[in-house]
Design a protein around this motif. Sequence first.
Motif, PDB file in Angstrom:
ATOM      1  N   PHE A  96      44.702  31.515  44.856  1.00  0.00           N
ATOM      2  CA  PHE A  96      44.868  30.980  43.508  1.00  0.00           C
ATOM      3  C   PHE A  96      44.149  29.641  43.379  1.00  0.00           C
ATOM      4  O   PHE A  96      43.429  29.392  42.417  1.00  0.00           O
ATOM      5  CB  PHE A  96      46.356  30.825  43.215  1.00  0.00           C
ATOM      6  CG  PHE A  96      46.668  30.319  41.834  1.00  0.00           C
ATOM      7  CD1 PHE A  96      46.206  30.982  40.709  1.00  0.00           C
ATOM      8  CD2 PHE A  96      47.443  29.184  41.656  1.00  0.00           C
ATOM      9  CE1 PHE A  96      46.506  30.517  39.434  1.00  0.00           C
ATOM     10  CE2 PHE A  96      47.751  28.726  40.394  1.00  0.00           C
ATOM     11  CZ  PHE A  96      47.273  29.392  39.285  1.00  0.00           C
ATOM     12  N   GLU A  97      44.317  28.801  44.389  1.00  0.00           N
ATOM     13  CA  GLU A  97      43.667  27.494  44.359  1.00  0.00           C
ATOM     14  C   GLU A  97      42.146  27.640  44.394  1.00  0.00           C
ATOM     15  O   GLU A  97      41.425  26.929  43.694  1.00  0.00           O
ATOM     16  CB  GLU A  97      44.145  26.644  45.531  1.00  0.00           C
ATOM     17  CG  GLU A  97      43.615  25.228  45.480  1.00  0.00           C
ATOM     18  CD  GLU A  97      44.370  24.284  46.398  1.00  0.00           C
ATOM     19  OE1 GLU A  97      44.172  23.065  46.253  1.00  0.00           O
ATOM     20  OE2 GLU A  97      45.150  24.750  47.252  1.00  0.00           O
ATOM     21  N   GLU A  98      41.662  28.585  45.183  1.00  0.00           N
ATOM     22  CA  GLU A  98      40.217  28.810  45.256  1.00  0.00           C
ATOM     23  C   GLU A  98      39.662  29.247  43.900  1.00  0.00           C
ATOM     24  O   GLU A  98      38.614  28.767  43.461  1.00  0.00           O
ATOM     25  CB  GLU A  98      39.916  29.877  46.313  1.00  0.00           C
ATOM     26  CG  GLU A  98      38.442  30.136  46.521  1.00  0.00           C
ATOM     27  CD  GLU A  98      38.200  31.224  47.552  1.00  0.00           C
ATOM     28  OE1 GLU A  98      37.169  31.901  47.436  1.00  0.00           O
ATOM     29  OE2 GLU A  98      39.038  31.399  48.456  1.00  0.00           O
ATOM     30  N   HIS A  99      40.362  30.154  43.221  1.00  0.00           N
ATOM     31  CA  HIS A  99      39.936  30.576  41.885  1.00  0.00           C
ATOM     32  C   HIS A  99      39.942  29.399  40.915  1.00  0.00           C
ATOM     33  O   HIS A  99      39.017  29.241  40.110  1.00  0.00           O
ATOM     34  CB  HIS A  99      40.863  31.678  41.364  1.00  0.00           C
ATOM     35  CG  HIS A  99      40.474  33.056  41.788  1.00  0.00           C
ATOM     36  ND1 HIS A  99      40.095  34.033  40.898  1.00  0.00           N
ATOM     37  CD2 HIS A  99      40.396  33.627  43.008  1.00  0.00           C
ATOM     38  CE1 HIS A  99      39.813  35.146  41.562  1.00  0.00           C
ATOM     39  NE2 HIS A  99      39.998  34.923  42.838  1.00  0.00           N
ATOM     40  N   LEU A 100      41.000  28.589  40.970  1.00  0.00           N
ATOM     41  CA  LEU A 100      41.074  27.431  40.075  1.00  0.00           C
ATOM     42  C   LEU A 100      39.933  26.463  40.345  1.00  0.00           C
ATOM     43  O   LEU A 100      39.310  25.944  39.407  1.00  0.00           O
ATOM     44  CB  LEU A 100      42.404  26.698  40.258  1.00  0.00           C
ATOM     45  CG  LEU A 100      43.626  27.277  39.565  1.00  0.00           C
ATOM     46  CD1 LEU A 100      44.844  26.406  39.867  1.00  0.00           C
ATOM     47  CD2 LEU A 100      43.434  27.376  38.064  1.00  0.00           C
ATOM     48  N   ASN A 157      38.370  33.864  35.076  1.00  0.00           N
ATOM     49  CA  ASN A 157      39.796  33.767  34.784  1.00  0.00           C
ATOM     50  C   ASN A 157      40.511  33.125  35.970  1.00  0.00           C
ATOM     51  O   ASN A 157      40.636  33.749  37.027  1.00  0.00           O
ATOM     52  CB  ASN A 157      40.366  35.162  34.508  1.00  0.00           C
ATOM     53  CG  ASN A 157      41.757  35.097  33.914  1.00  0.00           C
ATOM     54  OD1 ASN A 157      42.583  34.309  34.351  1.00  0.00           O
ATOM     55  ND2 ASN A 157      42.011  35.924  32.930  1.00  0.00           N
ATOM     56  N   PRO A 158      41.007  31.900  35.808  1.00  0.00           N
ATOM     57  CA  PRO A 158      41.577  31.177  36.944  1.00  0.00           C
ATOM     58  C   PRO A 158      42.885  31.745  37.468  1.00  0.00           C
ATOM     59  O   PRO A 158      43.287  31.406  38.575  1.00  0.00           O
ATOM     60  CB  PRO A 158      41.779  29.760  36.392  1.00  0.00           C
ATOM     61  CG  PRO A 158      41.905  29.940  34.923  1.00  0.00           C
ATOM     62  CD  PRO A 158      41.008  31.102  34.580  1.00  0.00           C
ATOM     63  N   VAL A 159      43.574  32.614  36.721  1.00  0.00           N
ATOM     64  CA  VAL A 159      44.840  33.167  37.203  1.00  0.00           C
ATOM     65  C   VAL A 159      44.690  34.571  37.785  1.00  0.00           C
ATOM     66  O   VAL A 159      45.661  35.157  38.255  1.00  0.00           O
ATOM     67  CB  VAL A 159      45.921  33.171  36.099  1.00  0.00           C
ATOM     68  CG1 VAL A 159      46.211  31.755  35.622  1.00  0.00           C
ATOM     69  CG2 VAL A 159      45.543  34.074  34.953  1.00  0.00           C
ATOM     70  N   ASP A 166      43.893  38.657  31.836  1.00  0.00           N
ATOM     71  CA  ASP A 166      43.281  38.494  30.514  1.00  0.00           C
ATOM     72  C   ASP A 166      44.342  38.256  29.443  1.00  0.00           C
ATOM     73  O   ASP A 166      44.200  37.365  28.593  1.00  0.00           O
ATOM     74  CB  ASP A 166      42.446  39.730  30.169  1.00  0.00           C
ATOM     75  CG  ASP A 166      41.823  39.619  28.788  1.00  0.00           C
ATOM     76  OD1 ASP A 166      40.981  38.717  28.588  1.00  0.00           O
ATOM     77  OD2 ASP A 166      42.193  40.425  27.901  1.00  0.00           O
ATOM     78  N   MET A 167      45.435  39.035  29.476  1.00  0.00           N
ATOM     79  CA  MET A 167      46.501  38.863  28.477  1.00  0.00           C
ATOM     80  C   MET A 167      47.163  37.502  28.609  1.00  0.00           C
ATOM     81  O   MET A 167      47.489  36.856  27.602  1.00  0.00           O
ATOM     82  CB  MET A 167      47.522  39.995  28.589  1.00  0.00           C
ATOM     83  CG  MET A 167      47.001  41.315  28.062  1.00  0.00           C
ATOM     84  SD  MET A 167      48.256  42.620  27.985  1.00  0.00           S
ATOM     85  CE  MET A 167      48.281  43.178  29.682  1.00  0.00           C
ATOM     86  N   TYR A 168      47.368  37.057  29.843  1.00  0.00           N
ATOM     87  CA  TYR A 168      47.956  35.734  30.051  1.00  0.00           C
ATOM     88  C   TYR A 168      47.093  34.659  29.397  1.00  0.00           C
ATOM     89  O   TYR A 168      47.589  33.808  28.663  1.00  0.00           O
ATOM     90  CB  TYR A 168      48.114  35.456  31.548  1.00  0.00           C
ATOM     91  CG  TYR A 168      48.525  34.030  31.843  1.00  0.00           C
ATOM     92  CD1 TYR A 168      49.867  33.656  31.775  1.00  0.00           C
ATOM     93  CD2 TYR A 168      47.587  33.059  32.162  1.00  0.00           C
ATOM     94  CE1 TYR A 168      50.247  32.350  32.027  1.00  0.00           C
ATOM     95  CE2 TYR A 168      47.964  31.749  32.414  1.00  0.00           C
ATOM     96  CZ  TYR A 168      49.288  31.400  32.350  1.00  0.00           C
ATOM     97  OH  TYR A 168      49.667  30.103  32.578  1.00  0.00           O
TER      98      TYR A 168
END
Length: 199
Positions: A79-83, A94-96, A183-185
Motif C-alpha cells: 500500500f505504501e509503495e503504491h502511495l 489508483n493509490p488504494v 475505482d469505486m472507492y
Amino acid sequence: MFRILEVSMPAAGTDRRVRRTRELLRRALVELILERGYDRITVQHIIDRADVGRSTFYAHYTDKDDLLLGNLEELAAAFEEHLERHFASRAEPNPVLAAFEHADRQRDLYRALAGKRGAEVMRAGLRRRLKEVVARRVPEFLPHRDGAVPVEVTAEFLLTSLLGLLMWWLDNDLPYTAEEMADMYMRLVVPGVQAAYGI
C-alpha cells in the motif's frame, strides 16, 4: 512489532535464521487458521506445526496476535509503495489498489479470520499500520486553506472508509474485482475531498 532475540553471531547468519524462523511460524499460522479457525489456535499448536521451540517463538513474537500482525506487513508495504508512486509521479493510477489486490490474493486467509478475535486483530492491525502511511502522505497533497476541513479529519475519513469498504468486500465474498473496488472507492471519496479543499 517483532521481538528479535539478540545473539552474538555474525549478522548474515542471524538474519537468514531469523527470516527462516519467521517464515516457518507464519506458514504454520496460516495453515492452522485455514484448518481450525483463528480462535481455536494456541501458541503450542503453532510451534508444534512449525517445529520450533517455545523460547524461539517468544524470541520473535509476544503471542499469536503479534504473529498475525506480522502477516499484515506485506499489505502495508504494498500500500505504501503504491502511495509513494502515486504521489511522486501520478504514474500509479489508483493509490488504494494495493489494499484490494492484497486482500484478493489472501482471500482464504481473510475469510478464515472472519471469527471474532481474528477479525478484531486483523482490523486493528490494518488500521494501525495503514494509519501511519495515510497520516504521513495525505497532508502533502492537501492545500492549507482557512476554513478547510482539518487534515487529520480528512486522513481519518479516508482510512475509515477504505477499511470499511475493504471489510464489506471480504464479508460479501468479493462480488467485484480489486480494480473495480479501488475505482469505486476513489469515485466516492475524491469529489468530497476536492470540494472540501477547493481543488
